[in-house]
Design a protein around this motif. Structure first.
Motif, PDB file in Angstrom:
ATOM      1  N   GLU A 296       0.838  -1.204   0.000  1.00  0.00           N
ATOM      2  CA  GLU A 296       0.000   0.000   0.000  1.00  0.00           C
ATOM      3  C   GLU A 296       0.873   1.253   0.000  1.00  0.00           C
ATOM      4  O   GLU A 296       0.586   2.227  -0.705  1.00  0.00           O
ATOM      5  CB  GLU A 296      -0.935  -0.009   1.207  1.00  0.00           C
ATOM      6  CG  GLU A 296      -1.985   1.066   1.167  1.00  0.00           C
ATOM      7  CD  GLU A 296      -3.054   0.879   2.217  1.00  0.00           C
ATOM      8  OE1 GLU A 296      -4.187   1.303   1.963  1.00  0.00           O
ATOM      9  OE2 GLU A 296      -2.767   0.308   3.287  1.00  0.00           O
ATOM     10  N   GLU A 297       1.967   1.230   0.755  1.00  0.00           N
ATOM     11  CA  GLU A 297       2.898   2.363   0.772  1.00  0.00           C
ATOM     12  C   GLU A 297       3.574   2.528  -0.588  1.00  0.00           C
ATOM     13  O   GLU A 297       3.724   3.647  -1.079  1.00  0.00           O
ATOM     14  CB  GLU A 297       3.971   2.149   1.837  1.00  0.00           C
ATOM     15  CG  GLU A 297       3.497   2.298   3.248  1.00  0.00           C
ATOM     16  CD  GLU A 297       4.588   2.000   4.267  1.00  0.00           C
ATOM     17  OE1 GLU A 297       5.770   1.877   3.876  1.00  0.00           O
ATOM     18  OE2 GLU A 297       4.259   1.874   5.453  1.00  0.00           O
TER      19      GLU A 297
ATOM     20  N   GLY B 200       0.912   3.721  -3.238  1.00  0.00           N
ATOM     21  CA  GLY B 200       0.394   5.053  -2.963  1.00  0.00           C
ATOM     22  C   GLY B 200      -1.059   5.198  -3.382  1.00  0.00           C
ATOM     23  O   GLY B 200      -1.684   4.272  -3.898  1.00  0.00           O
ATOM     24  N   THR B 201      -1.588   6.382  -3.184  1.00  0.00           N
ATOM     25  CA  THR B 201      -3.003   6.622  -3.478  1.00  0.00           C
ATOM     26  C   THR B 201      -3.290   6.663  -4.979  1.00  0.00           C
ATOM     27  O   THR B 201      -4.400   6.375  -5.403  1.00  0.00           O
ATOM     28  CB  THR B 201      -3.486   7.935  -2.826  1.00  0.00           C
ATOM     29  OG1 THR B 201      -2.653   9.004  -3.268  1.00  0.00           O
ATOM     30  CG2 THR B 201      -3.427   7.849  -1.316  1.00  0.00           C
ATOM     31  N   ASP B 202      -2.288   7.000  -5.778  1.00  0.00           N
ATOM     32  CA  ASP B 202      -2.498   7.064  -7.230  1.00  0.00           C
ATOM     33  C   ASP B 202      -2.675   5.703  -7.877  1.00  0.00           C
ATOM     34  O   ASP B 202      -3.196   5.602  -8.989  1.00  0.00           O
ATOM     35  CB  ASP B 202      -1.319   7.774  -7.917  1.00  0.00           C
ATOM     36  CG  ASP B 202      -1.281   9.257  -7.602  1.00  0.00           C
ATOM     37  OD1 ASP B 202      -2.317   9.802  -7.162  1.00  0.00           O
ATOM     38  OD2 ASP B 202      -0.215   9.858  -7.793  1.00  0.00           O
ATOM     39  N   ASN B 203      -2.226   4.655  -7.192  1.00  0.00           N
ATOM     40  CA  ASN B 203      -2.307   3.295  -7.746  1.00  0.00           C
ATOM     41  C   ASN B 203      -3.099   2.366  -6.834  1.00  0.00           C
ATOM     42  O   ASN B 203      -2.752   1.200  -6.669  1.00  0.00           O
ATOM     43  CB  ASN B 203      -0.889   2.745  -7.971  1.00  0.00           C
ATOM     44  CG  ASN B 203      -0.146   3.524  -9.026  1.00  0.00           C
ATOM     45  OD1 ASN B 203      -0.594   3.637 -10.158  1.00  0.00           O
ATOM     46  ND2 ASN B 203       0.980   4.104  -8.647  1.00  0.00           N
ATOM     47  N   LYS B 204      -4.153   2.905  -6.268  1.00  0.00           N
ATOM     48  CA  LYS B 204      -4.993   2.109  -5.352  1.00  0.00           C
ATOM     49  C   LYS B 204      -5.538   0.867  -6.049  1.00  0.00           C
ATOM     50  O   LYS B 204      -5.684  -0.183  -5.423  1.00  0.00           O
ATOM     51  CB  LYS B 204      -6.141   2.979  -4.821  1.00  0.00           C
ATOM     52  CG  LYS B 204      -6.959   2.337  -3.742  1.00  0.00           C
ATOM     53  CD  LYS B 204      -6.198   2.245  -2.449  1.00  0.00           C
ATOM     54  CE  LYS B 204      -7.101   1.774  -1.319  1.00  0.00           C
ATOM     55  NZ  LYS B 204      -6.374   1.574  -0.086  1.00  0.00           N
TER      56      LYS B 204
ATOM     57  N   TYR C 117      -3.066  -1.896  -5.699  1.00  0.00           N
ATOM     58  CA  TYR C 117      -3.104  -2.445  -4.347  1.00  0.00           C
ATOM     59  C   TYR C 117      -4.289  -3.395  -4.178  1.00  0.00           C
ATOM     60  O   TYR C 117      -4.135  -4.499  -3.654  1.00  0.00           O
ATOM     61  CB  TYR C 117      -3.166  -1.332  -3.299  1.00  0.00           C
ATOM     62  CG  TYR C 117      -3.389  -1.900  -1.916  1.00  0.00           C
ATOM     63  CD1 TYR C 117      -2.354  -2.496  -1.218  1.00  0.00           C
ATOM     64  CD2 TYR C 117      -4.658  -1.881  -1.340  1.00  0.00           C
ATOM     65  CE1 TYR C 117      -2.567  -3.061   0.024  1.00  0.00           C
ATOM     66  CE2 TYR C 117      -4.876  -2.438  -0.096  1.00  0.00           C
ATOM     67  CZ  TYR C 117      -3.831  -3.031   0.585  1.00  0.00           C
ATOM     68  OH  TYR C 117      -4.048  -3.602   1.814  1.00  0.00           O
TER      69      TYR C 117
END
Length: 73
Positions: free
Chosen positions: A50-51, A54-58, A61
């Motif tokens: 998840e780190e 990141g949020t751009d590649n949720k 994940y």
């Protein structure tokens, strides 16, 4: 008999793989190696993934999480 949580990088098919930088991709592969070597738990592997993503590649994940869940059931 419990199923192994190991993941083979060649078996991962994620929709936006090219969105990762070289550094992110390398870190993700290292993360999988740690899991396969049983040096970290599934939960730790997911936290690190998840780190890395990141949020751009949720979506990446969530795909990876689904793959791990499928391999442990």
């Amino acid at each position: 008999m419990a199923r192994s949580s190991s993941v083979k990088p060649g078996k991962i098919h994620m929709p936006n793989w090219s969105h990762l930088s070289y550094e992110q991709f390398s870190a993700f592969l290292a993360n999988i190696k740690e899991l396969n070597a049983q040096k970290q738990s599934r939960e730790e592997t997911l936290r690190k993934a998840e780190e890395i993503f990141g949020t751009d590649n949720k979506d990446l994940y969530l795909s990876f999480q689904g793959l791990l869940n499928r391999n442990t059931h």
